[in-house]
Scaffold this motif. Structure first.
Motif, PDB file in Angstrom:
ATOM      1  N   PRO A   1      31.050  27.497  16.251  1.00 18.84           N
ATOM      2  CA  PRO A   1      30.620  28.560  15.491  1.00 18.84           C
ATOM      3  C   PRO A   1      31.549  29.094  14.408  1.00 18.84           C
ATOM      4  CG  PRO A   1      31.834  29.353  17.399  1.00 18.84           C
ATOM      5  CD  PRO A   1      31.821  27.952  17.389  1.00 18.84           C
ATOM      6  N   GLY A   2      32.654  28.467  14.063  1.00 21.36           N
ATOM      7  CA  GLY A   2      33.392  28.835  12.934  1.00 21.36           C
ATOM      8  C   GLY A   2      34.554  29.346  13.397  1.00 21.36           C
ATOM      9  N   THR A   3      34.815  30.069  14.465  1.00 24.05           N
ATOM     10  CA  THR A   3      35.931  30.681  14.950  1.00 24.05           C
ATOM     11  C   THR A   3      36.259  29.939  16.462  1.00 24.05           C
ATOM     12  OG1 THR A   3      34.393  32.194  16.230  1.00 24.05           O
ATOM     13  CG2 THR A   3      35.229  32.820  13.908  1.00 24.05           C
ATOM     14  N   GLY A   4      37.526  29.429  16.420  1.00 19.08           N
ATOM     15  CA  GLY A   4      37.971  28.791  17.553  1.00 19.08           C
ATOM     16  C   GLY A   4      37.249  27.308  17.685  1.00 19.08           C
ATOM     17  N   SER A   5      36.410  26.858  16.815  1.00 18.05           N
ATOM     18  CA  SER A   5      36.218  25.723  17.072  1.00 18.05           C
ATOM     19  C   SER A   5      36.842  24.645  16.141  1.00 18.05           C
ATOM     20  CB  SER A   5      34.426  25.636  16.597  1.00 18.05           C
ATOM     21  OG  SER A   5      34.384  25.869  15.212  1.00 18.05           O
ATOM     22  N   PRO A   6      36.610  23.327  16.363  1.00 17.63           N
ATOM     23  CA  PRO A   6      37.504  22.583  15.351  1.00 17.63           C
ATOM     24  C   PRO A   6      36.952  22.664  13.860  1.00 17.63           C
ATOM     25  CG  PRO A   6      36.456  21.246  17.209  1.00 17.63           C
ATOM     26  CD  PRO A   6      35.995  22.762  17.202  1.00 17.63           C
ATOM     27  N   LEU A   7      38.075  23.090  13.157  1.00 18.54           N
ATOM     28  CA  LEU A   7      37.681  23.335  11.720  1.00 18.54           C
ATOM     29  C   LEU A   7      36.660  22.378  11.256  1.00 18.54           C
ATOM     30  CD1 LEU A   7      41.028  25.053  10.482  1.00 18.54           C
ATOM     31  CD2 LEU A   7      38.724  26.258  11.217  1.00 18.54           C
ATOM     32  N   ILE A   8      37.075  20.941  11.303  1.00 22.12           N
ATOM     33  CA  ILE A   8      36.074  20.229  10.634  1.00 22.12           C
ATOM     34  C   ILE A   8      34.743  19.922  11.022  1.00 22.12           C
ATOM     35  CG2 ILE A   8      36.664  18.361  12.418  1.00 22.12           C
ATOM     36  CD1 ILE A   8      37.152  16.355  10.060  1.00 22.12           C
ATOM     37  N   ALA A   9      34.452  20.586  12.343  1.00 22.13           N
ATOM     38  CA  ALA A   9      32.905  20.714  12.697  1.00 22.13           C
ATOM     39  C   ALA A   9      32.642  22.466  12.757  1.00 22.13           C
ATOM     40  CB  ALA A   9      32.998  20.218  14.046  1.00 22.13           C
ATOM     41  N   ASP A  10      32.827  22.869  11.937  1.00 19.34           N
ATOM     42  CA  ASP A  10      32.399  24.387  11.579  1.00 19.34           C
ATOM     43  C   ASP A  10      30.900  24.416  10.997  1.00 19.34           C
ATOM     44  OD1 ASP A  10      31.933  27.181  10.731  1.00 19.34           O
ATOM     45  OD2 ASP A  10      33.545  27.096   9.461  1.00 19.34           O
ATOM     46  N   PHE A  11      29.969  24.823  11.923  1.00 20.62           N
ATOM     47  CA  PHE A  11      28.744  24.775  11.302  1.00 20.62           C
ATOM     48  C   PHE A  11      28.106  26.370  11.370  1.00 20.62           C
ATOM     49  CE2 PHE A  11      28.296  20.858  14.228  1.00 20.62           C
ATOM     50  CZ  PHE A  11      28.807  20.123  13.267  1.00 20.62           C
ATOM     51  N   SER A  12      29.155  27.110  11.003  1.00 25.64           N
ATOM     52  CA  SER A  12      28.733  28.566  10.757  1.00 25.64           C
ATOM     53  C   SER A  12      27.762  28.911   9.993  1.00 25.64           C
ATOM     54  CB  SER A  12      30.140  29.411  10.784  1.00 25.64           C
ATOM     55  OG  SER A  12      30.757  28.997   9.741  1.00 25.64           O
ATOM     56  N   THR A  13      27.797  28.157   8.799  1.00 28.81           N
ATOM     57  CA  THR A  13      26.956  28.346   7.491  1.00 28.81           C
ATOM     58  C   THR A  13      26.075  27.038   7.138  1.00 28.81           C
ATOM     59  OG1 THR A  13      28.225  27.599   5.810  1.00 28.81           O
ATOM     60  CG2 THR A  13      28.297  30.031   6.674  1.00 28.81           C
ATOM     61  N   LEU A  14      24.983  27.391   6.907  1.00 28.85           N
ATOM     62  CA  LEU A  14      24.037  25.955   6.328  1.00 28.85           C
ATOM     63  C   LEU A  14      25.043  24.990   5.305  1.00 28.85           C
ATOM     64  CD1 LEU A  14      21.597  24.089   6.498  1.00 28.85           C
ATOM     65  CD2 LEU A  14      20.684  25.574   4.587  1.00 28.85           C
ATOM     66  N   ALA A  15      25.701  25.880   4.436  1.00 27.66           N
ATOM     67  CA  ALA A  15      26.373  25.156   3.439  1.00 27.66           C
ATOM     68  C   ALA A  15      27.756  24.479   4.203  1.00 27.66           C
ATOM     69  CB  ALA A  15      27.047  25.929   2.534  1.00 27.66           C
ATOM     70  N   ARG A  16      28.083  24.904   5.213  1.00 28.51           N
ATOM     71  CA  ARG A  16      29.294  24.274   5.944  1.00 28.51           C
ATOM     72  C   ARG A  16      28.701  23.036   6.723  1.00 28.51           C
ATOM     73  NH1 ARG A  16      33.521  28.932   7.824  1.00 28.51           N
ATOM     74  NH2 ARG A  16      34.314  29.589   5.652  1.00 28.51           N
ATOM     75  N   LEU A  17      27.559  23.302   7.347  1.00 28.51           N
ATOM     76  CA  LEU A  17      26.903  22.166   7.921  1.00 28.51           C
ATOM     77  C   LEU A  17      26.531  20.859   7.041  1.00 28.51           C
ATOM     78  CD1 LEU A  17      25.322  20.933  10.547  1.00 28.51           C
ATOM     79  CD2 LEU A  17      23.271  21.979   9.776  1.00 28.51           C
ATOM     80  N   LYS A  18      25.864  21.119   5.934  1.00 30.18           N
ATOM     81  CA  LYS A  18      25.683  20.107   4.935  1.00 30.18           C
ATOM     82  C   LYS A  18      27.099  19.253   4.591  1.00 30.18           C
ATOM     83  CE  LYS A  18      21.183  21.756   2.977  1.00 30.18           C
ATOM     84  NZ  LYS A  18      20.704  21.997   1.805  1.00 30.18           N
ATOM     85  N   SER A  19      27.944  20.194   4.087  1.00 26.88           N
ATOM     86  CA  SER A  19      29.339  19.804   3.913  1.00 26.88           C
ATOM     87  C   SER A  19      29.918  18.712   4.869  1.00 26.88           C
ATOM     88  CB  SER A  19      30.359  20.909   3.380  1.00 26.88           C
ATOM     89  OG  SER A  19      31.564  20.360   3.096  1.00 26.88           O
ATOM     90  N   TYR A  20      29.882  19.119   6.323  1.00 31.78           N
ATOM     91  CA  TYR A  20      30.172  18.281   7.448  1.00 31.78           C
ATOM     92  C   TYR A  20      29.387  17.094   7.235  1.00 31.78           C
ATOM     93  CZ  TYR A  20      31.507  16.561  11.716  1.00 31.78           C
ATOM     94  OH  TYR A  20      31.702  15.655  12.738  1.00 31.78           O
ATOM     95  N   ILE A  21      27.962  16.985   7.370  1.00 34.19           N
ATOM     96  CA  ILE A  21      27.445  16.039   7.108  1.00 34.19           C
ATOM     97  C   ILE A  21      27.455  14.961   6.062  1.00 34.19           C
ATOM     98  CG2 ILE A  21      25.126  15.036   7.221  1.00 34.19           C
ATOM     99  CD1 ILE A  21      24.066  17.576   8.595  1.00 34.19           C
TER     100      ILE A  21
END
Length: 123
Positions: free
Chosen positions: A58-78
Motif C-alpha cells: 500500500p505504500g506504507t509499511g510495505s517494501p519501498l521498492i514494491a510501493d503500488f500506492s499510485t498508478l505512477a508508482r506501479l508503472k515505475s516499479y514495472i
C-alpha cells in the motif's frame, strides 16, 4: 521486453481460464496483445484489489521498492523491475498475491496484465 514475449509465447500453450465480465480480457495468442484493449484503470483496479488493499503493497509499511500506492508508482516499479514483475505477477509460475492464503491471479488476468505491459501500459 524479449523475456516478456517469450513468457507470453510459453503461456499460450497452457489452457486459459474462461473470462467473465469482471475479469480482464483474455488474450488468445501473444500476437493478439496488439488487439487487447486493457487500460491502466482496469489493471490498477486489479492491483488495488489484490496487492494494495490487502496491506501488502500500500505504500506504507510495505517494501519501498514494491510501493503500488499510485498508478505512477506501479508503472515505475514495472519499468524498473520488469523481470521481477514478470516472474512474480504475470509469469507461468507467478505466485502473487501470496500472503494470507489468497489465491494467485487467474491465468487470464495475468495474461491480460502482461499484454498491458507489452502494449506500453496505456492509459
Amino acid at each position: 521486453m524479449k523475456r516478456l514475449l517469450i513468457n507470453l509465447i510459453l503461456l499460450t500453450g497452457c489452457g486459459l481460464a474462461a473470462c467473465t465480465s469482471e475479469q480482464a480480457p483474455e488474450p488468445v495468442t501473444p500476437s493478439s496483445c496488439a488487439s487487447v484493449d486493457i487500460k491502466s484503470a482496469r489493471v490498477y483496479t486489479i492491483v488495488q484489489e489484490n496487492c494494495t488493499n490487502r496491506s501488502c503493497h500500500p505504500g506504507t509499511g510495505s517494501p519501498l521498492i514494491a510501493d503500488f500506492s499510485t498508478l505512477a508508482r506501479l508503472k515505475s516499479y514495472i519499468t524498473t523491475n520488469g523481470a521481477t514483475w514478470t516472474l512474480r505477477v504475470t509469469g507461468q509460475n507467478a505466485d502473487m498475491p501470496q500472503s494470507q492464503s489468497f489465491p494467485p491471479l487467474s491465468r487470464a488476468t495475468r495474461d491480460s496484465i502482461a499484454c498491458w505491459v507489452s502494449n506500453g501500459m496505456p492509459d
